[in-house]
Scaffold this active site. Structure first.
Site, PDB file in Angstrom:
ATOM      1  N   SER A  67       1.033  -1.139  -0.190  1.00  0.00           N
ATOM      2  CA  SER A  67      -0.022   0.105  -0.012  1.00  0.00           C
ATOM      3  C   SER A  67       0.949   1.355   0.063  1.00  0.00           C
ATOM      4  O   SER A  67       1.951   1.180   0.459  1.00  0.00           O
ATOM      5  CB  SER A  67      -0.995   0.008   1.156  1.00  0.00           C
ATOM      6  OG  SER A  67      -1.715  -1.109   1.116  1.00  0.00           O
TER       7      SER A  67
HETATM    8  N1  SAH Z   1      -0.590  -4.701   3.975  1.00  0.00           N
HETATM    9  C1  SAH Z   1      -0.022  -5.373   2.936  1.00  0.00           C
HETATM   10  C2  SAH Z   1      -0.717  -4.993   1.626  1.00  0.00           C
HETATM   11  C3  SAH Z   1      -0.793  -6.285   0.663  1.00  0.00           C
HETATM   12  S1  SAH Z   1      -2.304  -6.257  -0.443  1.00  0.00           S
HETATM   13  C4  SAH Z   1       1.524  -4.774   2.678  1.00  0.00           C
HETATM   14  O1  SAH Z   1       1.888  -3.818   3.376  1.00  0.00           O
HETATM   15  O2  SAH Z   1       2.216  -5.260   1.604  1.00  0.00           O
HETATM   16  C5  SAH Z   1      -3.427  -6.999   0.462  1.00  0.00           C
HETATM   17  C6  SAH Z   1      -3.009  -8.602   0.447  1.00  0.00           C
HETATM   18  O3  SAH Z   1      -4.153  -9.314   1.126  1.00  0.00           O
HETATM   19  C7  SAH Z   1      -2.536  -9.315  -0.649  1.00  0.00           C
HETATM   20  O4  SAH Z   1      -1.283  -9.796  -0.503  1.00  0.00           O
HETATM   21  C8  SAH Z   1      -3.497 -10.439  -0.897  1.00  0.00           C
HETATM   22  O5  SAH Z   1      -3.053 -11.799  -1.290  1.00  0.00           O
HETATM   23  C9  SAH Z   1      -4.077 -10.581   0.571  1.00  0.00           C
HETATM   24  N2  SAH Z   1      -5.436 -11.136   0.803  1.00  0.00           N
HETATM   25  C10 SAH Z   1      -6.426 -11.003  -0.254  1.00  0.00           C
HETATM   26  N3  SAH Z   1      -7.461 -11.731   0.276  1.00  0.00           N
HETATM   27  C11 SAH Z   1      -7.011 -12.464   1.294  1.00  0.00           C
HETATM   28  C12 SAH Z   1      -7.695 -13.267   2.295  1.00  0.00           C
HETATM   29  N4  SAH Z   1      -8.849 -13.798   2.312  1.00  0.00           N
HETATM   30  N5  SAH Z   1      -6.712 -13.812   3.404  1.00  0.00           N
HETATM   31  C13 SAH Z   1      -5.669 -13.411   3.604  1.00  0.00           C
HETATM   32  N6  SAH Z   1      -5.106 -12.632   2.728  1.00  0.00           N
HETATM   33  C14 SAH Z   1      -5.579 -12.201   1.644  1.00  0.00           C
END
Ligand code: SAH
Length: 221
Positions: A67
């Site tokens: 993000s």
């Molecule tokens: N907080 C992260 C943002 C990553 S983007 C950072 O700082 O890098 C959001 C993430 O949520 C992705 O990696 C995606 O694979 C994950 N995601 C989406 N649906 C999910 C679920 N049901 N359970 C766990 N992770 C999930």
């Protein structure tokens, strides 16, 4: 500037906090201190290190993104952490938000559904020596019953809340998520009260989607 200062990206990081985060109204001193400290460049792909402190989200592989710094700070501030909390994060990604949270609360439990990302976050967080973090690869829509109830739950993928999240929250605890569909989300904070739920809406935003199930290999780039 010393070589160490240059390699630690100290200056771009301080500039990021001043120009992107404080300038847009983030005022929680603990959040600002964490954002000044966590080495964001260690969480991005080596090819993107020079862009780590830009005002943008960046690809982290498997079709996902880290993000934008402001959004990490904004969401963290909305959790109003004081230090004693146990926080559940859904969507570990590269582990950057996890690292920021880990400096502001007692323990972070973070779930990622894509196995290669979960593994990378593990390495990233080990490199940055975060001892109060527990990670697992699973569908975060199920929450993490074993360590419930949590003081706060933060979701970093966009979608609609799972009922299990509110169940796994303490009374007085907060659930924060980007709610909505097709890339049009709005931050919503739900506070679990003794009788009912208090709901507050904040920024419009765009996140990668909250998906079901677990992905074990790199099926998407
Ligand atoms: N907080 C992260 C943002 C990553 S983007 C950072 O700082 O890098 C959001 C993430 O949520 C992705 O990696 C995606 O694979 C994950 N995601 C989406 N649906 C999910 C679920 N049901 N359970 C766990 N992770 C999930």
């Amino acid at each position: 500037m010393s070589l160490h200062a240059a390699l630690s990206y100290e200056r771009p990081r301080q500039r990021m906090v001043g120009e992107q985060i404080q300038a847009r109204g983030i005022h929680d001193e603990r959040v600002l201190a964490a954002m000044r400290t966590v080495p964001r460049h260690l969480f991005v792909d080596p090819a993107l290190v020079s862009r780590a402190y830009q005002d943008a989200s960046l690809p982290i592989g498997s079709g996902q993104t880290i993000s934008q710094p402001y959004m990490v700070a904004r969401m963290t501030q909305l959790l109003e952490l004081q230090g004693h909390e146990r926080v559940l994060e859904i969507g570990t990604g590269c582990g950057y938000q996890t690292a920021v949270l880990s400096r502001l609360c007692r323990r972070v439990y973070s779930i990622e559904r894509i196995a290669p990302l979960h593994e990378r976050a593990r390495q990233n967080l080990r490199a940055a020596r975060h001892a109060n973090v527990m990670l697992k690869c699973a569908d975060g829509r199920l929450g993490w019953e074993e360590y419930a109830p949590y003081d706060a739950i933060i979701v970093t993928a966009g979608g609609f809340a799972s009922e299990l999240w509110l169940q796994q929250l303490k009374t007085g605890g907060m659930l924060l998520l980007p709610e909505g569909e097709n890339g049009a989300h709005r931050l919503v904070r739900r506070t679990k009260l003794a009788h009912g739920i208090n709901e507050e809406y904040f920024d419009a935003c765009t996140f990668v989607p909250l998906l079901e199930g677990v992905e074990s290999s790199l099926s998407r780039k």
